[in-house]
Design an enzyme around this catalytic site. Structure first.
Site, PDB file in Angstrom:
ATOM      1  CE  LYS A 192      -2.758  -0.484   3.632  1.00 50.71           C
ATOM      2  NZ  LYS A 192      -2.585  -1.847   4.180  1.00 50.71           N
ATOM      3  CD  GLU A 237      -0.806   6.002   9.393  1.00 52.71           C
ATOM      4  OE1 GLU A 237       0.238   6.150   8.758  1.00 52.71           O
ATOM      5  OE2 GLU A 237      -1.472   4.952   9.365  1.00 52.71           O
ATOM      6  NE  ARG A 238      -0.282  -0.581  14.229  1.00 55.92           N
ATOM      7  CZ  ARG A 238      -1.239  -0.742  13.320  1.00 55.92           C
ATOM      8  NH1 ARG A 238      -1.236  -0.008  12.221  1.00 55.92           N
ATOM      9  NH2 ARG A 238      -2.205  -1.620  13.502  1.00 55.92           N
TER      10      ARG A 238
END
Length: 494
Positions: free
Chosen positions: A158, A184-185
């Site tokens: 991705k 998001e991490r």
């Protein structure tokens, strides 16, 4: 809105939900409230309870907040900086830089809550957003000013695909790219920032993050903040913007948390009753207007792979294209690992892409679908048991699959193969010639990781010369791979 400072006091704190009492007039919904010992805590008014009380959602952690603390507001909403000086930088939901570089100079700031462009200002024509990636442009054309969903698990490519689309857009249309990380991490954000920096793409890019560990209020508003920045480039600078959102499901999830904290009655499967409205408020701002286009590619997480989940259903209704990535394709080394039969686009109609392109796309799909059906027979009985007609179908389909792979600029440093960007015209010509059996006697390997179709003959000729000069059948895999790369490099330098 009035600029006088209105002072209130905290009456109750429940996690991220804070109730505040005001003596005279209460602030409007979405007004920004500031409190805390160092005036570092930000709240946003979510609802007005009565003549003196408002209920707000905290955008920072509420540690240290106590009842009776003073809260002040001047009636303004949360704002973020806009302008050319934000390019190449990374921000949080408040518009503060988080990349450890010099702070940006004071400039214009705009409210994160803006109305979608009215219908009178929208462009009425449907236009194709060309990416330079063969598989997408031929079979899943993206809409300029539209929204495309990118579906895929971890490790199927991705981020590489998004990086390549950014590279091609910045190089070709001199547009602006925006990356909005919702939930998001921090590891993913850090990796992406360094990838963009190494690829030299940061100068025309803005990154915004509402990380996973932040309160739901911050994650819920970071998408609106990113769109405010994107709208400046579209409406004031008349530049096309590519907006990448990762992950739109986390926006819905943050809204669900906020709704639960506010005590609203949950809807189906625990989702907030206002989900459709909240998603539309964000998605409808992504549009193609008379001054420019914001084109969005959104990573979509599908809970438990259930496409009937309300979050997936509501997101699908906004998308004009769906790109599904396949782990099986990735394991076969066919990159980009797009599952061509399970991906689709609403742009793929004769009226928009033209009769010739449409017919060719249908022919390619038909060939790949027939090959998919024949795979079981091949695995059990072998190619010899197929009829001549079926063998030709398999031959074409395998060549098409390999022709639709492409070396990316984003992966040059890993693969050693120079990246290519292929125009739609060249890709269509290549597919047409493969389907017409022009390359029937050429080896499949000559189609793998090339740009235009004309490279096939040069690679096949180069391979043949190498065989003549002593690369025997017994030659090692490494030698063969080296010849392959050298052949490609020779074609590119030619």
């Amino acid at each position: 809105m009035g600029q006088d400072v209105n002072i209130g006091k905290v009456t109750s704190i429940r996690g991220s939900v804070v109730d505040i009492w005001f003596a005279d007039h209460i602030p409007a919904i979405n007004a920004l409230l500031i409190t805390g010992k160092d005036k570092q805590m930000h709240l946003e008014v979510f609802t007005q309870l009565d003549d003196h009380h408002v209920r707000a959602i905290a955008l920072n952690p509420t540690q240290g907040l106590a009842r009776g603390m003073a809260v002040e507001t001047d009636g303004r909403e949360l704002t973020v900086p806009v302008g050319n000086n934000i390019l190449g930088r990374m921000f949080d939901v408040f518009g503060n830089t988080i990349d450890h570089l010099e702070p940006i100079p004071e400039g214009e700031r705009r409210n994160i809550h803006q109305s979608p462009p009215p219908l009178s200002k929208r462009a009425v024509k449907s236009e194709i957003f060309e990416t330079g990636i063969k598989a997408i442009d031929v079979l899943i054309p993206l809409e300029k000013g539209g929204k495309a969903g990118l579906f895929g698990g971890a490790g199927v490519g991705k981020t590489v695909l998004l990086t390549e689309i950014i590279h091609n857009m910045v190089g070709k249309t001199h547009g602006v790219s925006m990356f909005c990380g919702i939930g998001e991490r921090c590891r993913e954000g850090n990796e992406l920032y360094n990838t963009m920096k190494d690829a030299g793409l940061l100068k025309d890019m803005v990154m915004l993050f509402g990380q996973m560990n932040e309160p739901p209020g911050a994650r819920f508003r970071v998408g609106h903040a990113a769109l405010t920045m994107a709208e400046y480039f579209r409406d004031d600078e008349h530049r096309d913007v590519l907006l990448l959102i990762d992950n739109i499901f986390r926006f819905i999830q943050a809204g669900m948390e906020v709704s639960g904290l506010m005590g609203q009655m949950p809807s189906r499967l625990g989702y907030q009753p206002t989900m459709g409205t909240e998603l539309a408020e964000l998605e409808e701002r992504i549009a193609y207007t008379n001054s420019g286009a914001i084109t969005s590619i959104q990573a979509v997480y599908v809970p438990a792979d259930d496409l009937t989940d309300p979050a997936a259903v509501h997101t699908f209704s906004h998308l004009s294209a769906s790109i599904a990535l396949s782990r099986k394709k990735a394991s076969e080394g066919l990159y980009p690992s797009i599952d061509l039969l399970h991906s689709n686009s609403k742009m793929c109609t004769p009226g928009i892409i033209g009769e010739k392109h449409y017919n060719l796309a249908q022919q390619i799909r038909e060939t790949l679908a027939q090959y998919e059906e024949l795979k079981d027979i091949i695995s059990m009985l072998g190619m010899e048991q197929l009829s001549v007609k079926d063998r030709n179908v398999v031959n074409r389909a395998r060549k098409l699959e390999r022709f639709l792979t492409q070396p990316f600029f984003a992966t040059e440093q890993f693969s050693g193969i120079k990246g290519t960007q292929v125009s739609l015209k060249d890709t269509l010509e290549g597919c047409e010639r493969i389907l017409a059996d022009e390359f029937k006697d050429y080896p499949e390997s000559a189609f793998y990781m090339i740009g235009t179709i004309d490279e096939v003959k040069k690679i096949a000729k180069y391979d043949h010369q190498n065989k003549q000069s002593g690369l025997s059948k017994e030659g090692t895999q490494a030698e063969k791979a080296e010849v392959k790369v050298t052949a490609k490099e020779k074609v590119i330098t030619d």
